[in-house]
Design an enzyme around this catalytic site. Sequence first.
Site, short mmCIF file in Angstrom:
data_model
loop_
_atom_site.label_atom_id
_atom_site.label_comp_id
_atom_site.label_asym_id
_atom_site.label_seq_id
_atom_site.Cartn_x
_atom_site.Cartn_y
_atom_site.Cartn_z
N HIS A 1 0.95 -1.26 -0.07
CA HIS A 1 0.11 -0.34 -0.02
C HIS A 1 0.85 1.29 -0.06
CE1 HIS A 1 -3.62 -1.74 1.39
NE2 HIS A 1 -3.55 -2.66 0.58
N PRO B 1 -3.90 -0.05 18.92
CA PRO B 1 -3.36 -0.87 17.28
C PRO B 1 -3.59 0.55 16.54
CG PRO B 1 -5.94 -1.30 18.02
CD PRO B 1 -5.11 -0.99 18.79
N LYS C 1 1.10 -0.21 14.46
CA LYS C 1 2.78 -0.52 15.32
C LYS C 1 3.22 -1.32 16.32
CE LYS C 1 4.23 3.42 13.65
NZ LYS C 1 4.62 2.51 12.06
N TYR D 1 3.93 6.61 9.93
CA TYR D 1 3.19 4.84 10.00
C TYR D 1 3.95 4.44 8.95
CZ TYR D 1 -0.95 2.95 8.53
OH TYR D 1 -1.88 2.03 8.91
N TYR E 1 -9.46 5.15 7.28
CA TYR E 1 -9.32 4.86 9.70
C TYR E 1 -10.62 6.26 9.01
CZ TYR E 1 -5.05 2.58 10.27
OH TYR E 1 -3.97 2.50 10.33
P1 RFL Z 1 2.49 -12.07 20.95
O1 RFL Z 1 2.50 -12.28 19.58
O2 RFL Z 1 1.56 -11.89 22.03
O3 RFL Z 1 3.54 -13.37 20.70
C1 RFL Z 1 4.14 -13.70 23.03
C2 RFL Z 1 3.89 -15.55 22.58
O4 RFL Z 1 4.50 -15.65 23.76
C3 RFL Z 1 3.98 -17.19 24.84
N1 RFL Z 1 3.87 -17.62 25.53
C4 RFL Z 1 4.28 -18.04 26.13
N2 RFL Z 1 5.29 -18.76 25.65
C5 RFL Z 1 6.02 -19.89 26.37
N3 RFL Z 1 6.16 -19.74 27.99
C6 RFL Z 1 5.46 -18.62 28.16
N4 RFL Z 1 4.96 -18.75 29.71
C7 RFL Z 1 4.09 -18.21 27.69
N5 RFL Z 1 3.13 -17.17 27.95
C8 RFL Z 1 2.81 -16.35 26.75
C9 RFL Z 1 2.07 -16.78 23.20
O5 RFL Z 1 1.24 -17.78 23.01
C10 RFL Z 1 2.39 -16.30 22.19
O6 RFL Z 1 2.15 -16.88 21.08
O7 RFL Z 1 3.78 -11.03 21.56
P2 RFL Z 1 5.27 -10.34 20.21
O8 RFL Z 1 6.23 -11.64 19.27
O9 RFL Z 1 5.88 -9.39 21.31
O10 RFL Z 1 3.55 -10.05 18.97
C11 RFL Z 1 3.28 -8.71 19.18
C12 RFL Z 1 2.28 -8.64 18.51
O11 RFL Z 1 1.79 -10.20 18.52
C13 RFL Z 1 1.30 -7.23 18.99
O12 RFL Z 1 1.65 -6.39 19.70
C14 RFL Z 1 0.30 -7.30 17.62
O13 RFL Z 1 -0.50 -8.28 17.37
C15 RFL Z 1 -0.04 -5.99 17.82
N6 RFL Z 1 -1.15 -5.50 16.65
C16 RFL Z 1 -0.45 -4.73 15.97
N7 RFL Z 1 1.03 -4.76 14.91
C17 RFL Z 1 1.47 -4.18 14.03
O14 RFL Z 1 2.71 -4.14 14.05
N8 RFL Z 1 0.23 -3.96 13.17
C18 RFL Z 1 -0.96 -3.57 12.84
O15 RFL Z 1 -1.59 -3.63 12.15
C19 RFL Z 1 -1.18 -4.32 14.14
N9 RFL Z 1 -2.42 -4.76 14.63
C20 RFL Z 1 -2.44 -5.44 16.82
C21 RFL Z 1 -3.35 -5.58 15.46
C22 RFL Z 1 -3.70 -6.57 17.65
C23 RFL Z 1 -4.21 -6.10 18.34
N10 RFL Z 1 -4.91 -7.71 18.82
C24 RFL Z 1 -5.96 -7.98 18.40
C25 RFL Z 1 -4.51 -7.46 20.21
C26 RFL Z 1 -4.89 -5.60 15.65
C27 RFL Z 1 -5.88 -5.76 17.17
C28 RFL Z 1 -6.96 -5.98 16.37
C1 PHB Z 2 -5.02 -5.00 10.45
O1 PHB Z 2 -5.54 -5.08 9.30
O2 PHB Z 2 -5.36 -5.69 11.13
C2 PHB Z 2 -4.60 -3.20 10.72
C3 PHB Z 2 -4.58 -2.06 10.08
C4 PHB Z 2 -4.19 -1.07 10.64
C5 PHB Z 2 -4.29 -0.66 11.99
C6 PHB Z 2 -5.08 -2.66 12.95
C7 PHB Z 2 -5.15 -3.28 12.72
O3 PHB Z 2 -3.94 0.53 12.19
#
Ligand code: RFL
Ligand code: PHB
Length: 392
Positions: free
Chosen positions: A72, A290, A294, A382, A200
Amino acid sequence: MRTQVGIVGAGPAGLFLSHLLQRAGIDCVVIETRSRKYIEERVRAGVLEQESSDVLRQMGLGARMDREGLIHHGINLRFNERLHHIDFQDLVGKGVMVYGQHEVVKDLVQARLDSGAPLLFEVSDVAVDGLDTKTPTVRFTHQGQAQELVCDFIAGCDGFHGICRPAIPEGVLKTYERTYPFGWLGILAQAQPASEELIYSNHDNGFALLSMRSPELGRLYLQCDPEEDLANWPDARIWEELNLRLAGGKGLPEGPILQKGVTQMRSFVVEPMQYGRLLLAGDAAHIVPPTGAKGMNLAFADVRVMARALDAFYRDGRDDQLAAYSEVCLRRIWKAQRFSWFMTSLMHRFPDDSAFDRRRQLADLDYLTGSRAAMTSLAENYVGLPMEWALS
Ligand code: RFL
Ligand code: PHB
């Protein structure tokens, strides 16, 4: 068992770290409490900063991303029933990659298993100790057997609810936190995205976001109550509200909803991100709301700094980069926190907003979309600020 780096958690942070270390010739073992299927199906983030996708590609981990991901060149902001395009390519010469986090996870898991390096799923009773010694240890149960993994370092990549951060003695960490009076109701839908790039939207009824996972699969979000009961949101109400907030009431292609969930919004940072020989990375150390896309990118940036510092330690016997790990990461993390807070404040309705606050918010959007300087600042943040590798 003995290894150089014990990695707790197989999310984006832990998995990517395992590849960076393997490339530097540093041994590591990754342990994960969930099953492979579970982590590969957990739908979360969707946006990779340009440099995050570049580095995956350079490491030979980007082949499927390049085939299936969507590049994008900008985003759309919608308010007062009008759409405004912010052209990142024109403003800063970069873009982002829309590719689901669970797809990134699948690619990283497959490549690690293909290399034969250890990645253990469904472990339980995980605990870490000896953090302030030269042999920190990870204890866990795997396939019914109690295991002891003696390490040089432990990487705490176990997310916000993990066990590594709480293993740091009380009084060492300072916590910075903000909660928001709303959440996001997210859906995955078999529906063609109504726009080629993300929308957005700041609407009188609240925020909405149109994103996607493929040309046939939409990922959409609605601002809702943080404790929202999904029973209040039958599919017809979700589509009606998405239509209203994103398309002025009509024209949004609809389709079967495959997944629904509510996410709380939070800003959270702990300082420092290390204690003795435990180094925290990703959501274990910080959470962003989110709206700035980031979270996954910050997890990648942390482990890139960590892998470099570990490489300097093993290759040159230097520990200055390890000592500076937290401080180097936090400078960039706070800028991403600021940006995520800014986007969240700009795009959502706050329940206690006065009429003045609302007019000021709309003026902010009007200024932003009318000023090349302001749009450039948004674009620069961004697509991702430059990496920082050392204290200056
Ligand atoms: P994770 O992905 O939570 O992974 C941690 C892992 O550790 C495991 N775990 C254990 N393993 C062993 N022993 C234990 N005691 C443990 N306890 C836990 C867990 O099962 C898991 O597999 O953390 P990590 O690797 O730091 O990654 C971070 C990302 O997952 C998170 O920041 C993003 O998903 C946030 N996020 C977004 N980030 C972006 O860069 N771009 C986005 O567009 C974006 N959109 C989002 C998001 C997160 C969202 N939610 C659901 C919170 C949109 C949403 C809706
Ligand atoms: C997504 O595609 O899940 C998404 C995209 C942009 C955001 C958050 C989540 O800011």
